[in-house]
Design an enzyme around this catalytic site. Sequence first.
Site, PDB file in Angstrom:
ATOM      1  N   ALA A  32       8.837  -2.827  -9.054  1.00 58.49           N
ATOM      2  CA  ALA A  32      10.065  -2.605  -8.252  1.00 58.49           C
ATOM      3  C   ALA A  32       9.783  -3.196  -6.717  1.00 58.49           C
ATOM      4  O   ALA A  32       9.893  -2.400  -5.794  1.00 58.49           O
ATOM      5  CB  ALA A  32      10.568  -1.089  -7.913  1.00 58.49           C
ATOM      6  N   LEU A  33       9.074  -4.362  -6.706  1.00 57.88           N
ATOM      7  CA  LEU A  33       8.868  -5.076  -5.541  1.00 57.88           C
ATOM      8  C   LEU A  33       9.987  -5.121  -4.463  1.00 57.88           C
ATOM      9  O   LEU A  33      11.129  -5.541  -5.049  1.00 57.88           O
ATOM     10  CB  LEU A  33       8.164  -6.252  -5.859  1.00 57.88           C
ATOM     11  CG  LEU A  33       6.988  -6.332  -6.932  1.00 57.88           C
ATOM     12  CD1 LEU A  33       6.429  -7.599  -7.185  1.00 57.88           C
ATOM     13  CD2 LEU A  33       6.042  -5.142  -6.394  1.00 57.88           C
ATOM     14  N   HIS A  34       9.550  -5.111  -3.255  1.00 58.45           N
ATOM     15  CA  HIS A  34      10.592  -5.386  -2.114  1.00 58.45           C
ATOM     16  C   HIS A  34       9.896  -6.067  -1.094  1.00 58.45           C
ATOM     17  O   HIS A  34       8.641  -6.479  -1.343  1.00 58.45           O
ATOM     18  CB  HIS A  34      11.104  -4.169  -1.478  1.00 58.45           C
ATOM     19  CG  HIS A  34       9.965  -3.050  -1.449  1.00 58.45           C
ATOM     20  ND1 HIS A  34       8.994  -3.114  -0.364  1.00 58.45           N
ATOM     21  CD2 HIS A  34       9.648  -1.946  -1.980  1.00 58.45           C
ATOM     22  CE1 HIS A  34       8.197  -2.241  -0.263  1.00 58.45           C
ATOM     23  NE2 HIS A  34       8.772  -1.464  -1.276  1.00 58.45           N
ATOM     24  N   HIS A  37       6.268  -5.506   0.001  1.00 56.43           N
ATOM     25  CA  HIS A  37       5.186  -5.783  -1.042  1.00 56.43           C
ATOM     26  C   HIS A  37       4.848  -7.417  -0.896  1.00 56.43           C
ATOM     27  O   HIS A  37       3.672  -7.721  -0.734  1.00 56.43           O
ATOM     28  CB  HIS A  37       5.702  -5.730  -2.427  1.00 56.43           C
ATOM     29  CG  HIS A  37       5.658  -4.363  -2.890  1.00 56.43           C
ATOM     30  ND1 HIS A  37       6.811  -3.838  -3.551  1.00 56.43           N
ATOM     31  CD2 HIS A  37       4.800  -3.302  -3.060  1.00 56.43           C
ATOM     32  CE1 HIS A  37       6.656  -2.286  -3.828  1.00 56.43           C
ATOM     33  NE2 HIS A  37       5.460  -2.212  -3.486  1.00 56.43           N
ATOM     34  N   GLN A  61      -0.772   9.893 -11.448  1.00 53.27           N
ATOM     35  CA  GLN A  61      -0.670   9.960 -10.075  1.00 53.27           C
ATOM     36  C   GLN A  61       0.857  10.865  -9.873  1.00 53.27           C
ATOM     37  O   GLN A  61       1.016  11.243  -8.701  1.00 53.27           O
ATOM     38  CB  GLN A  61      -0.654   8.921  -8.994  1.00 53.27           C
ATOM     39  CG  GLN A  61       0.344   7.901  -9.224  1.00 53.27           C
ATOM     40  CD  GLN A  61       0.006   6.604  -8.396  1.00 53.27           C
ATOM     41  OE1 GLN A  61      -0.820   5.951  -8.682  1.00 53.27           O
ATOM     42  NE2 GLN A  61       0.699   6.258  -7.070  1.00 53.27           N
ATOM     43  N   GLY A 150      -0.123  -0.806   2.118  1.00 57.12           N
ATOM     44  CA  GLY A 150       0.524  -0.553   3.399  1.00 57.12           C
ATOM     45  C   GLY A 150       0.488   0.663   3.950  1.00 57.12           C
ATOM     46  O   GLY A 150      -0.055   1.806   3.354  1.00 57.12           O
ATOM     47  N   GLU A 151       0.748   0.648   5.193  1.00 59.57           N
ATOM     48  CA  GLU A 151       0.555   1.890   5.936  1.00 59.57           C
ATOM     49  C   GLU A 151       1.435   2.885   5.774  1.00 59.57           C
ATOM     50  O   GLU A 151       1.434   4.062   6.149  1.00 59.57           O
ATOM     51  CB  GLU A 151       0.310   1.508   7.554  1.00 59.57           C
ATOM     52  CG  GLU A 151      -0.832   0.676   7.992  1.00 59.57           C
ATOM     53  CD  GLU A 151      -1.156   0.949   9.284  1.00 59.57           C
ATOM     54  OE1 GLU A 151      -0.026   0.653  10.257  1.00 59.57           O
ATOM     55  OE2 GLU A 151      -2.205   0.611   9.885  1.00 59.57           O
ATOM     56  N   SER A 188      10.664   1.000   0.653  1.00 63.07           N
ATOM     57  CA  SER A 188       9.999   1.689  -0.452  1.00 63.07           C
ATOM     58  C   SER A 188      10.610   1.410  -1.768  1.00 63.07           C
ATOM     59  O   SER A 188      11.788   1.039  -1.625  1.00 63.07           O
ATOM     60  CB  SER A 188      10.143   3.079  -0.207  1.00 63.07           C
ATOM     61  OG  SER A 188      10.046   4.015  -1.362  1.00 63.07           O
TER      62      SER A 188
HETATM   63  O1  PAF Z   1       0.803   2.612  -3.473  1.00 61.94           O
HETATM   64  C1  PAF Z   1       1.085   2.500  -4.784  1.00 61.94           C
HETATM   65  O2  PAF Z   1       1.904   1.813  -5.072  1.00 61.94           O
HETATM   66  C2  PAF Z   1       0.371   3.098  -5.681  1.00 61.94           C
HETATM   67  O3  PAF Z   1      -0.098   4.424  -5.397  1.00 61.94           O
HETATM   68  C3  PAF Z   1      -0.918   2.411  -6.240  1.00 61.94           C
HETATM   69  C4  PAF Z   1      -1.863   2.194  -4.996  1.00 61.94           C
HETATM   70  C5  PAF Z   1      -0.492   0.806  -6.788  1.00 61.94           C
HETATM   71  C6  PAF Z   1      -1.682   2.845  -7.305  1.00 61.94           C
HETATM   72  O4  PAF Z   1      -0.963   3.222  -8.165  1.00 61.94           O
END
Ligand code: PAF
Length: 283
Positions: A32-34, A37, A61, A150-151, A188
């Site tokens: 879901a790039l923006h 990224h 996660q 990213g921070e 995000s």
């Molecule tokens: O920040 C994210 O998108 C995720 O936590 C990562 C670092 C790709 C790990 O799945």
Amino acid sequence: MEIYTNKHKITAAISALKSKNLSVGMVPTMGALHQGHLQLVIKALNENDIAVVSIFVNPTQFDNASDLDKYPRTLDKDVRLLETVSKTQIMVYAPTVDDIYEGNTVSKSFDFDGLEFEMEGKFRHGHFDGVGTIVKRFFDIVKPHKAYFGEKDFQQLQIIKKLVEKYLIPVQIVGCKIHREANGLAMSSRNMRLEPEYKDAAPFIYKTLQTAREKFGTKSATKVSEWVEHQFKTNNLLELEYFLVADVDTLKPVKRKSNKKKYRAFIAVYAGEIRLIDNIALN
Ligand code: PAF
């Protein structure tokens, strides 16, 4: 652009490139790039010959099954977006869950010297074990020279630095500034799930952080926190989960300010069902 779904194939392709002395930068993502990224990818390409972008929604996660289900998966669109940066210097690794976890989708348990128990760690159980597991796996498979994060996920960035230090992983971790919309909202992948009224309300988060930073010049962390809590009590669209001022190295909440330490303010907010996080450097 080459898209790899198999870890052995991408490992072999990257080791062939490295044997020609080409440098490899990695940008791990959940897709879901923006634009945020893309900035990481551009930085990776400025500093390396090749950028490897992983696109993988990592199940271990997520502590919430519905959040995992609803996480946007837009591989074709992501690839098209990456092609606007480079068609020849980017490799995509978009594995299946099986390619990564080999039938055992569980995380390993990590000791990040307490960083994992603060903030996000208190609200998202097991989250950093999942992040540690997948990022370590990616580093084993890709073996990049540098990796870019990213921070916005500042706690994650500190934890990944700790992971690399503790496991002696030979990769340089590069933290990159938060990329924001014109209205200040931190970019995000979750923003695309915001209903219009919440999208309009969400820039309030960064505005509040900016004022909190001003107030921190003259007031204690406790007073600043009380002020922020009050701001959100009077906002009927955004629900504050936490706000705190923490030491950037330990991520522990600040009790008494010291000129020798660096601080950041961290915030997590619900905009309807969508959980947003942000942070700001205070000194
Ligand atoms: O920040 C994210 O998108 C995720 O936590 C990562 C670092 C790709 C790990 O799945």
